[in-house]
Design a protein around this motif. Structure first.
Motif, mmCIF file in Angstrom:
data_model
loop_
_atom_site.group_PDB
_atom_site.id
_atom_site.type_symbol
_atom_site.label_atom_id
_atom_site.label_comp_id
_atom_site.label_asym_id
_atom_site.label_seq_id
_atom_site.Cartn_x
_atom_site.Cartn_y
_atom_site.Cartn_z
ATOM 1 N N PHE A 150 0.988 -1.350 0.007
ATOM 2 C CA PHE A 150 0.085 -0.043 -0.073
ATOM 3 C C PHE A 150 0.950 1.115 0.040
ATOM 4 C CE2 PHE A 150 -2.538 3.279 1.989
ATOM 5 C CZ PHE A 150 -3.614 3.398 1.206
ATOM 6 N N ASP B 126 -6.195 -8.587 -2.435
ATOM 7 C CA ASP B 126 -6.226 -7.189 -2.107
ATOM 8 C C ASP B 126 -5.280 -6.330 -2.657
ATOM 9 O OD1 ASP B 126 -6.230 -4.696 -0.738
ATOM 10 O OD2 ASP B 126 -5.635 -5.236 1.183
ATOM 11 N N ASN C 178 -5.391 -3.173 -3.241
ATOM 12 C CA ASN C 178 -5.173 -1.747 -2.810
ATOM 13 C C ASN C 178 -5.515 -0.582 -3.862
ATOM 14 O OD1 ASN C 178 -4.806 -1.799 0.052
ATOM 15 N ND2 ASN C 178 -2.662 -2.588 -0.349
ATOM 16 N N LYS D 260 -13.873 2.339 -1.531
ATOM 17 C CA LYS D 260 -13.164 1.665 -2.214
ATOM 18 C C LYS D 260 -12.836 0.530 -2.864
ATOM 19 C CE LYS D 260 -10.835 5.569 -0.331
ATOM 20 N NZ LYS D 260 -10.567 6.829 -1.337
ATOM 21 N N TYR E 55 -10.845 -1.751 -3.315
ATOM 22 C CA TYR E 55 -9.311 -2.618 -2.937
ATOM 23 C C TYR E 55 -9.328 -3.783 -3.199
ATOM 24 C CZ TYR E 55 -8.627 1.479 0.404
ATOM 25 O OH TYR E 55 -8.305 2.630 0.992
#
Length: 409
Positions: free
Chosen positions: A189, A230, A232, A264, A266
Motif C-alpha cells: 500500500f 487485496d 489496494n 474503495k 481495494y
C-alpha cells in the motif's frame, strides 16, 4: 457445516449473566447472518457452479494493534461466511496459526487449506496467504508456489530492485469440469499520494504480478487463470486498476467498494478472458458477483450494548499500558546522560502515550465515544475492515464436451 455444537462451550469462561447474553446474541447473529448470506450470495450447487471468493480478514490474529483478540462469536461468524464459498482466497493470516486452526475447527472437517509461510522483510508484516476450500467440491491438483520475479522483471522503487512486499501465491485446483490456476495477492500500500515513491511501487507491483500471471496463462492451454486479492486499488479510474487491466485481465466490476464504507475497490476478482472456461453461471442474476457486507447482520449498531463491557475492559487495559509507558519514559528522560537524539525521541514517544491516555480516559467517561470506537475500529478487528467478494462460475461443461465429440465423429 459449521460446528455449531461448539457454541455450547464457547462462552464457558464468562460469568453469568454475560455468558447467557453473549450465547443468545451469537445464536441470533448467526441466524441473521445465514439469512443474509442466502439473500446476497448464490446457493452452492454440487457439480454445477463454483462459488469463488477473496477476503482480507484483517490481522488474523496476533492482536499487534491492541484492539482484540477476537472473541468467541467472531470465529463462528467468520466460519459461517467462509462456509458460503466453495473456495476462498484469504489474506492477512498472521504468523501464529493458533487462531486460524481454531477457525478451521469451527468450519468443520469438510474444509481444508493450503497456505504460505510468512513473508519476511519490512513490507511483509509476517503475513500469510491461503486458499480455504471444501474438499467435497474442490480438489487441489498438485501445483503450488509463491511467485518470485526474475531479476530483470523485479520492481524498482528508484533505489533498488525488489521482489513483492508480500509474495503472491498460486495453486491449481479442479471443480467439476473446471480446471483453474488460482493466484492471490496482497499488494503493497504505502502512500495514497499520486506519484509518491510508495504509490509508484504499488502500481509496479500490480503491473508485475499481472504481467507474470498473463505470461503463465498464455503458455497454459489446459487451465483458466484467476487472479484475486487485496490490490489496494482505489477505483476503476485509478492507475492501480490500469496496471491490472493493461495485461489483458478482465475484472468482475462490483458496484460498491469492499471497504467498510463501500467507497474503495481495494479487492478484486480478475481473470484472463477465455469464453470456454471462465463463465458466469447466471450472468443475468444480481447475485452473479458482488460484495458481501457482514455488518448488516452482526456487530450492528444495535448490538453495541452487548459488547460495551468488553470495550470498557479493553479501554482500561490500554489506559494502564499508556500510564506505564509514560512512567517509564519519564524515568528515562530524568537521566542526565541521555543523548540529545534519544531525549528527543523519548519526548515524542511520551507525547504519543499521553495522547493515548487522554483518549482512553475520554472513552471510559463517554458511552457515545465507546460506540464510535466499536463501529469504526473494534468490530473491524473482530470481522474485518474488508468485505468478501464473490463470483459464481459455471463448472459443468458436459454438454459442450459431448457436442464436440459428436462433431468429431
Amino acid at each position: 457445516m459449521v460446528a455449531y455444537w461448539r457454541l455450547k462451550h464457547a462462552f464457558r469462561d464468562l460469568p453469568e449473566p454475560e455468558r447467557g447474553l453473549r450465547l443468545k446474541g451469537a445464536i441470533e447473529g448467526l441466524a441473521r447472518l445465514r439469512a443474509s448470506l442466502l439473500e446476497k450470495i448464490p446457493e452452492r450447487k454440487v457439480g454445477k457452479t463454483l462459488l469463488l471468493g477473496t477476503w482480507n480478514i484483517r490481522n488474523f490474529d496476533d492482536n499487534r494493534f491492541g484492539h482484540g483478540p477476537r472473541h468467541p462469536e467472531s470465529f463462528f461468524y467468520l466460519a459461517e461466511i467462509i462456509s458460503a464459498f466453495d473456495i476462498l482466497a484469504v489474506q492477512e493470516i498472521c504468523a501464529d496459526l493458533t487462531p486460524f486452526e481454531r477457525l478451521m475447527d469451527t468450519l468443520g472437517p469438510a474444509y481444508d487449506f493450503i497456505m504460505t509461510d510468512v513473508t519476511l522483510g519490512p513490507g511483509g508484516n509476517r503475513e500469510r496467504l491461503a486458499f480455504v476450500f471444501d474438499r467435497n467440491k474442490v480438489r487441489f491438483s498438485g501445483i503450488a508456489g509463491e511467485l518470485v520475479l526474475p531479476f530483470d522483471d523485479q520492481i524498482s522503487d528508484g533505489t533498488k530492485q525488489r521482489q513483492f512486499a508480500r509474495t503472491p501465491f498460486s495453486c491449481t485446483f479442479q471443480a467439476g469440469w473446471f480446471k483453474f490456476a488460482f493466484a492471490t495477492v496482497h499488494i503493497y500500500f504505502g502512500d495514497d499520494a499520486p506519484n509518491s515513491p510508495q504509490f509508484e511501487r504499488r502500481v509496479k507491483e500490480i503491473d508485475a504480478v499481472a504481467k507474470f500471471i498473463a505470461g503463465q496463462a498464455k503458455a497454459d492451454t489446459e487451465r483458466a487463470h484467476i487472479l484475486v486479492g487485496d490490490f489496494n486499488i482505489e477505483g476503476y479510474k485509478d492507475r492501480t486498476f490500469d496496471a491490472l487491466e493493461k495485461h489483458g485481465f478482465e475484472v468482475f466490476r462490483n458496484k460498491i467498494g469492499s471497504n467498510t464504507d463501500e467507497t474503495k475497490f481495494y479487492d478484486q476478482i480478475s481473470f484472463m478472458p477465455d469464453p470456454k472456461r471462465v463463465m458466469l453461471a447466471d450472468p443475468a442474476s444480481e447475485k452473479a458477483h458482488g460484495v458481501f457486507n457482514p455488518f448488516i447482520s452482526v456487530f450492528r449498531p444495535e448490538d453495541f450494548a452487548l459488547f460495551d463491557e468488553v470495550i470498557i475492559d479493553l479501554t482500561e487495559r490500554r489506559k494502564a499500558e499508556a500510564q506505564a509507558e509514560i512512567t517509564a519514559l519519564t524515568e528515562k528522560l530524568e537521566k542526565p546522560d541521555l543523548s540529545a537524539s534519544a531525549r528527543k525521541r523519548a519526548e515524542g514517544q511520551r507525547k504519543t502515550a499521553e495522547n493515548a491516555l487522554a483518549l482512553q480516559e475520554a472513552r471510559l467517561a463517554d458511552a457515545a465515544l465507546r460506540e464510535d470506537y466499536y463501529l469504526e475500529e473494534w468490530r473491524t478487528f473482530q470481522i474485518s475492515d474488508h468485505f468478501p467478494l464473490f463470483v459464481e462460475l459455471d463448472i459443468d461443461f458436459a454438454d459442450e464436451y459431448l457436442a464436440g465429440l459428436a462433431g468429431a465423429g
